[in-house]
Scaffold this motif. Structure first.
Motif, PDB file in Angstrom:
ATOM      1  N   CYS A   1      49.112  49.520  39.345  1.00  0.00           N
ATOM      2  CA  CYS A   1      48.337  49.954  40.520  1.00  0.00           C
ATOM      3  C   CYS A   1      49.153  50.939  41.341  1.00  0.00           C
ATOM      4  CB  CYS A   1      47.937  48.737  41.357  1.00  0.00           C
ATOM      5  SG  CYS A   1      46.976  47.531  40.431  1.00  0.00           S
TER       6      CYS A   1
ATOM      7  N   GLU B   1      46.152  46.193  22.981  1.00  0.00           N
ATOM      8  CA  GLU B   1      46.096  47.162  24.077  1.00  0.00           C
ATOM      9  C   GLU B   1      44.653  47.632  24.181  1.00  0.00           C
ATOM     10  OE1 GLU B   1      48.554  48.036  26.099  1.00  0.00           O
ATOM     11  OE2 GLU B   1      50.451  48.228  24.998  1.00  0.00           O
ATOM     12  N   GLY B   2      44.322  48.201  25.318  1.00  0.00           N
ATOM     13  CA  GLY B   2      42.982  48.747  25.506  1.00  0.00           C
ATOM     14  C   GLY B   2      42.593  48.665  26.962  1.00  0.00           C
TER      15      GLY B   2
ATOM     16  N   ASP C   1      39.941  46.772  40.518  1.00  0.00           N
ATOM     17  CA  ASP C   1      40.801  46.529  39.362  1.00  0.00           C
ATOM     18  C   ASP C   1      40.516  45.111  38.879  1.00  0.00           C
ATOM     19  OD1 ASP C   1      42.811  45.712  37.635  1.00  0.00           O
ATOM     20  OD2 ASP C   1      44.386  46.845  38.651  1.00  0.00           O
TER      21      ASP C   1
ATOM     22  N   TRP D   1      49.951  44.216  40.029  1.00  0.00           N
ATOM     23  CA  TRP D   1      50.740  44.676  38.901  1.00  0.00           C
ATOM     24  C   TRP D   1      51.267  46.095  39.138  1.00  0.00           C
ATOM     25  CZ3 TRP D   1      53.799  42.657  35.863  1.00  0.00           C
ATOM     26  CH2 TRP D   1      54.181  43.231  34.637  1.00  0.00           C
TER      27      TRP D   1
ATOM     28  N   VAL E   1      41.940  44.605  44.029  1.00  0.00           N
ATOM     29  CA  VAL E   1      42.368  44.006  42.760  1.00  0.00           C
ATOM     30  C   VAL E   1      41.949  42.536  42.760  1.00  0.00           C
ATOM     31  CG1 VAL E   1      44.294  43.760  41.160  1.00  0.00           C
ATOM     32  CG2 VAL E   1      44.366  45.554  42.910  1.00  0.00           C
TER      33      VAL E   1
ATOM     34  N   LEU F   1      42.790  39.318  41.441  1.00  0.00           N
ATOM     35  CA  LEU F   1      43.939  38.797  40.708  1.00  0.00           C
ATOM     36  C   LEU F   1      43.735  37.395  40.164  1.00  0.00           C
ATOM     37  CD1 LEU F   1      46.528  40.492  42.976  1.00  0.00           C
ATOM     38  CD2 LEU F   1      46.443  40.746  40.494  1.00  0.00           C
TER      39      LEU F   1
HETATM   40  C1  LIG Z   1      47.429  44.216  33.248  1.00  0.00           C
HETATM   41  C2  LIG Z   1      47.067  44.896  34.490  1.00  0.00           C
HETATM   42  C3  LIG Z   1      46.893  46.286  34.564  1.00  0.00           C
HETATM   43  C4  LIG Z   1      47.257  47.219  33.466  1.00  0.00           C
HETATM   44  O1  LIG Z   1      46.775  46.966  32.246  1.00  0.00           O
HETATM   45  P1  LIG Z   1      47.524  47.463  30.899  1.00  0.00           P
HETATM   46  O2  LIG Z   1      46.449  47.363  29.898  1.00  0.00           O
HETATM   47  O3  LIG Z   1      48.644  46.519  30.681  1.00  0.00           O
HETATM   48  O4  LIG Z   1      47.985  48.852  31.126  1.00  0.00           O
HETATM   49  C5  LIG Z   1      46.437  46.824  35.752  1.00  0.00           C
HETATM   50  N1  LIG Z   1      46.192  46.056  36.815  1.00  0.00           N
HETATM   51  C6  LIG Z   1      46.382  44.727  36.799  1.00  0.00           C
HETATM   52  C7  LIG Z   1      46.076  43.932  38.021  1.00  0.00           C
HETATM   53  C8  LIG Z   1      46.850  44.103  35.642  1.00  0.00           C
HETATM   54  O5  LIG Z   1      47.062  42.790  35.643  1.00  0.00           O
END
Ligand SMILES: *Cc1c(COP(=O)(O)O)cnc(C)c1O
Length: 440
Positions: free
Chosen positions: A128, A230-231, A195, A125, A169, A171
């Motif tokens: 990153c 959000e959060g 992540d 996303w 990450v 995914l």
């Molecule tokens: C959704 C997402 C984010 C960011 O999250 P937000 O809450 O939308 O800022 C970061 N990394 C990955 C892989 C995501 O899918």
């Protein structure tokens, strides 16, 4: 063939026969379903009187701010942090405003800045890449493998003396190859940030994702496992990383409840931002955290049923899974060996009224025009102004394997509330469409 295997094969053949209604809907046949089946947003489907009660309490005490208010010391965000840390198997959790904020806080905690390089997957996303640049550091993209996650064998060749961090990450609900990533990190003295935005609640070899690397981050935005719209959250077992994270998220200071959590302060004020979570969000996320296992169990069981229903299809190859038991099951993905076949699968499934998709919810970063152009918010921004930053190239030629993998996989997104009948329709549609698509 022993008797049990024979019976299983016969059963599968019978199922296949039942589910062989001939002509694809794409070619004018009758679709498996009358109406389209789509996955929804997971967390909000579990909203009930629990979230309502948390929100009402914040309203009635008129205390929406996490540190103080007219209704006594507010406790929602603090309680969320406590329970979230426990669920993730980490010592500390910090609630923040988004997953992107969590990434920025984590990078600040790890002291990533100008001159540093961070290796991240080419397919992930925007957050990153953006947060690495916002920290003034240089993002270096590595290829993904068939798990859709960063390929450990491609990390090594992207390491330079300036590399400081690997952003692992996880995914679309699927854990990355953490054993090998951690081994590469250890041998080069790099830190690992997990992540887990798309894998909240998933685990790797029995440990919750996010608790395994140096720092873990989560998003609690609408599209993720649990949500308050959000959060975000940051977790770690390291008291100094936690203290730096808390300070950065609150302008550089450390508030009493977090002082208590770290015990002995080891840092002083520095320049931070404001990514504090409010009590409404904290309340909803507290209720949602208590339901996390319920959501995860439901999604996992649904994905499992689909895997079971199609795994005997001749030659079928699923997305690579380094820990099938720990995967969330956000979707069941199949390797079609090429983009044309994959696209025909997607079109055929749509005609059967089952939503199917390629790997989603992310972007192939090096192919984006603003990334190829290295467009930042200021011409003197440090990321691309070092000799190495000037020399680095993005573009499709830097990630051919990522583009190939992204193009040849297709699958069905899962939903925790899919019924048995929904899952049987998915299975029937794949059993109908798959042989036609791979034969072509
Ligand atoms: C959704 C997402 C984010 C960011 O999250 P937000 O809450 O939308 O800022 C970061 N990394 C990955 C892989 C995501 O899918």
């Amino acid at each position: 063939m022993d008797r049990r295997k024979f019976m299983a094969a016969a059963g599968a053949a019978a199922t296949a026969a039942q589910a062989a209604p001939g002509k694809l809907a794409l070619d004018g046949g009758k679709p498996v379903r009358d109406k389209p089946l789509k996955a929804g947003y997971w967390g909000t489907q579990f909203y009930d009187e629990k979230e309502r009660a948390e929100l009402l309490e914040v309203l009635e005490t008129r205390s929406p701010f996490r540190w103080y208010g007219p209704g006594g010391t507010p406790k929602k965000v603090l309680q969320f942090e406590k329970e979230f840390a426990a669920r993730m198997g980490a010592k500390y959790a910090l609630g923040v405003t988004s997953g992107t904020a969590a990434l920025q806080v984590a990078l600040a905690a790890l002291e990533i800045g100008p001159g540093d390089e961070v290796i991240l997957p080419a397919w992930t996303w925007h957050s990153c890449f953006n947060t690495i640049v916002l920290a003034g550091a240089l993002p270096v993209c590595a290829e993904i493998d068939e798990s859709f996650n960063i390929d450990p064998s491609d990390i090594e060749r992207r390491i330079t003396p300036r590399t400081k961090l690997i952003m692992a990450v996880h995914l679309q609900g699927n854990p990355a190859d953490l054993d090998r990533i951690l081994a590469v990190a250890r041998s080069h003295k790099l830190r690992v940030l997990e992540d887990c935005a798309q894998s909240v609640g998933a685990s790797y070899k029995g440990k919750p994702l996010g608790s395994i690397g140096d720092v873990g981050i989560y998003s609690l935005q609408l599209n993720k496992t649990i949500t308050a719209g959000e959060g975000g959250a940051v977790v770690t077992n390291d008291p100094v990383l936690y203290e730096r994270a808390s300070r950065f998220h609150d302008l550089g200071g450390l508030r009493a409840p977090h002082q208590d959590a770290v015990g002995k302060q080891q840092l002083d004020w520095f320049i931070g931002a404001n990514y504090r979570m409010n009590e409404f969000t904290g309340g909803v996320l507290l209720a949602q955290t208590r339901k996390l296992d319920k959501v995860v169990d439901a999604v996992r069981a649904n994905a499992q049923r689909v895997y079971e229903g199609i795994r005997d299809l001749p030659g079928i190859k699923f997305r690579r899974r380094y820990d099938p038991a720990g995967e969330l099951g956000s979707g069941v993905f199949i390797d079609f060996g090429g983009k044309q076949r994959r696209d025909r699968f997607l079109a055929a499934m749509k005609a059967e009224n089952i939503t199917a998709a390629g790997p989603g919810g992310s972007v192939i970063l090096p192919t984006l025009p603003h990334i190829m152009a290295k467009r930042t918010l200021h011409p003197a921004w440090p990321s691309f102004n070092t000799p190495r930053g000037k020399a680095i190239r993005y573009g499709p030629e830097t990630c051919p394997r990522t583009i190939d993998i992204h193009g040849r996989f297709g699958g069905v997104p899962m939903d925790p509330k899919f019924t048995r009948a929904d899952l049987d329709d998915i299975i029937a549609a794949i059993r109908k469409v798959y042989p036609e698509v791979v034969r072509a």
